[in-house]
Design a protein around this motif. Structure first.
Motif, PDB file in Angstrom:
ATOM      1  N   PHE A 208       0.805  -1.224   0.000  1.00 14.13           N
ATOM      2  CA  PHE A 208       0.000   0.000   0.000  1.00 14.13           C
ATOM      3  C   PHE A 208       0.842   1.280   0.000  1.00 14.13           C
ATOM      4  O   PHE A 208       0.311   2.374   0.151  1.00 14.13           O
TER       5      PHE A 208
ATOM      6  N   TYR B 257      -0.173   4.174  -2.139  1.00 16.22           N
ATOM      7  CA  TYR B 257      -1.344   4.959  -1.735  1.00 16.22           C
ATOM      8  C   TYR B 257      -1.058   5.891  -0.555  1.00 16.22           C
ATOM      9  O   TYR B 257      -1.567   7.001  -0.499  1.00 16.22           O
TER      10      TYR B 257
ATOM     11  N   GLN C 218      -5.782  -5.474  -1.478  1.00 17.74           N
ATOM     12  CA  GLN C 218      -5.591  -4.297  -2.320  1.00 17.74           C
ATOM     13  C   GLN C 218      -6.473  -4.371  -3.567  1.00 17.74           C
ATOM     14  O   GLN C 218      -7.114  -3.379  -3.947  1.00 17.74           O
TER      15      GLN C 218
ATOM     16  N   GLN D 229      -9.364  -1.816  -4.416  1.00 14.59           N
ATOM     17  CA  GLN D 229      -9.300  -1.102  -5.697  1.00 14.59           C
ATOM     18  C   GLN D 229     -10.614  -1.223  -6.467  1.00 14.59           C
ATOM     19  O   GLN D 229     -10.990  -0.332  -7.226  1.00 14.59           O
TER      20      GLN D 229
ATOM     21  N   LEU E 169      -8.918   5.598  -1.843  1.00 17.49           N
ATOM     22  CA  LEU E 169      -7.822   4.757  -1.380  1.00 17.49           C
ATOM     23  C   LEU E 169      -6.641   5.588  -0.903  1.00 17.49           C
ATOM     24  O   LEU E 169      -6.018   5.288   0.116  1.00 17.49           O
TER      25      LEU E 169
ATOM     26  N   TRP F 155      -6.453   3.083   2.413  1.00 17.72           N
ATOM     27  CA  TRP F 155      -5.286   2.258   2.726  1.00 17.72           C
ATOM     28  C   TRP F 155      -5.221   1.887   4.206  1.00 17.72           C
ATOM     29  O   TRP F 155      -4.625   0.857   4.574  1.00 17.72           O
TER      30      TRP F 155
ATOM     31  N   ALA G 128      -6.295  -1.750   5.438  1.00 15.43           N
ATOM     32  CA  ALA G 128      -5.348  -2.866   5.402  1.00 15.43           C
ATOM     33  C   ALA G 128      -4.662  -3.067   6.751  1.00 15.43           C
ATOM     34  O   ALA G 128      -4.482  -4.204   7.212  1.00 15.43           O
TER      35      ALA G 128
ATOM     36  N   THR H 243      -0.871  -4.938  -9.692  1.00 13.10           N
ATOM     37  CA  THR H 243      -1.307  -5.710  -8.528  1.00 13.10           C
ATOM     38  C   THR H 243      -1.714  -7.120  -8.942  1.00 13.10           C
ATOM     39  O   THR H 243      -1.376  -8.105  -8.271  1.00 13.10           O
TER      40      THR H 243
END
Length: 446
Positions: free
Chosen positions: A42, A45, A178, A182, A190, A195, A198, A284
């Motif tokens: 991440f 981001y 992620q 997304q 995000l 973020w 997470a 990703t």
């Protein structure tokens, strides 16, 4: 609570019990590495949330520096938790390591941005990363030791390979989350706050594993060593110092492997986005797919090592890594084809599997039980901190300086150094300290 022990050395432990302990140990390892890799996954981001810059490369450089500094705590964690594991048990050390990881993830999740609290934001990010570095430094040494000790003789390569299955699994969870985020959130959401989800997930998962690990069996090897009155120097640097050759072997074994691993498993995400200019979500997907296949490959390679030995796999990694790293990275940097990029990343991870699948068991086979955790953890963590933790920082710095291709040669050179070690070392599976046999004439002699 009744102390339970597990390990093939008892001669009475069923295969089912061994599998159960490996799975319980692996689940905790998976969550630990999810928390560790959520930072890398991440970064794209949250980089600008913690550093006052509009330059993407400069923001990446700032977060890469924090990533590298976090590695500096891994030797301390390898020493502290390795000593703790050798003196008080593998299970207790594993509970402690995941508790520390939960604290670090929670701090990242709740820290306000630079625009809100100024310089305090990157400082708190650094503190959180230092805590996580301490945790993961101890996690590696203890989990590698635990999985090696509870495994069945003749299958230790196979079972210990699950350390990297779960390590890759943690990265897959980070990348998988992620991908989900997304799909659910916009790019702006995000970058602004999404973020943080997470790290919140990582906190809850780590706390759950903390309770799970409290019920793990202790390894029979440690329990037997604990009852030995002559083993009063368990986990001490003084005892470890009697094994200088083994310490040097761990450093040499690790150097090329850790640089290559972090190049293909983590830095390639930024490399494909920032150099190859492949869209972020596509990158990703590429990383997720390649790492999934790499995770499946680990136990296959581990099982192969039980049949043909550890050295052939290490030699494969050393030779292929030295010869193929520069071509793979050069082509990867110029490709715009997502399918081609996927196969290039997979090729790199396939080569690295010669190291990752067996590096835990090879190191564990070098040291006796009383210093196994600290012997595996401390020299490994020092090497990873110096070389693995700085790989991305060096790559980003060389890119900023306009000499990105120099990094490819740097990686190949590190692998070459390890290849020399692989070519001169003994076959550890044939003289493993994990197997019971008469004591050598002199301490530390081989």
């Amino acid at each position: 609570m009744t102390t339970r022990i597990s390990g093939a050395t008892t001669g009475a432990v069923s295969e089912k019990r061994v599998i159960g302990n490996v799975l319980r140990g692996s689940i905790g390892n998976l969550v630990e590495w999810y928390d560790w890799y959520a930072y890398a996954a991440f970064t794209t981001y949250f980089a600008k949330s913690f550093f006052p810059t509009t330059d993407t490369t400069a923001a990446f450089l700032g977060t890469a520096a924090v990533f590298a500094v976090g590695f500096l705590m891994r030797p301390l964690g390898g020493w502290m938790l390795g000593r703790f594991a050798d003196r008080f048990g593998r299970r207790s050390a594993l509970v402690l390591s995941v508790t520390l990881m939960a604290g670090g993830s929670l701090l990242i999740a709740v820290t306000p941005s630079y625009h809100t609290i100024g310089l305090a934001a990157p400082i708190l990010l650094l503190v959180a990363r230092l805590i996580q570095g301490l945790s993961v430094g101890g996690e590696y040494s203890t989990s590698a030791t635990y999985l090696s000790e509870v495994a069945t003789p003749g299958k230790r390569g196979f079972y210990s390979s699950f350390q990297y299955v779960t390590l890759y699994g943690g990265q897959l969870l980070a990348l998988g989350l992620q991908l989900i985020l997304q799909g659910l959130l916009t790019e702006q959401q995000l970058t602004s706050w999404g973020w943080r989800i997470a790290f919140g997930v990582g906190t809850v998962a780590a706390l759950s594993v903390m309770w799970l690990r409290r019920g793990m069996d202790e390894s029979a090897s440690f329990t037997k060593e604990k009852g030995d009155a002559a083993a009063g120097d368990r986990g001490t640097l003084r005892a470890l110092a009697k094994y200088p050759k083994e310490i040097a072997l761990v450093v040499g074994l690790t150097l090329g492997g850790t640089v290559a691993f972090y190049t293909f498993a983590t830095y390639s995400q930024k490399f494909l986005e920032n150099t190859a200019h492949i869209p972020r979500r596509t990158v990703t997907i590429i990383l997720f797919s390649a790492i999934l296949l790499a995770a499946i490959l680990q136990p296959l390679a581990g099982k192969l090592s039980d049949r043909i030995g550890r050295r052939p796999l290490l030699l494969f990694f050393g030779i292929a890594g030295t010869l193929l790293t520069v071509p793979i990275m050069t082509i990867m940097g110029s490709t715009r084809n997502p399918v081609g990029a996927f196969f290039l990343v997979l090729a790199g991870l396939f080569v690295v599997a010669g190291y990752t699948s067996i590096n835990a068991i090879v190191k564990a086979e070098l040291f006796p039980t009383k210093i196994r955790a600290i012997g595996v953890g401390l020299p490994y963590a020092l090497t990873v901190a110096i070389f693995g933790g700085t790989a991305e920082l060096i790559a980003q710095a060389l890119k900023s300086a306009g000499h990105e291709s120099v990094f490819f040669w740097y990686v190949a050179g590190c692998v070459l150094v390890s290849l020399i070690v692989y070519g001169t070392m003994r076959e550890t599976s044939k003289s493993s300290e994990l197997e019971e046999r008469p004591e050598p004439v002199g301490a530390g002699e081989r």
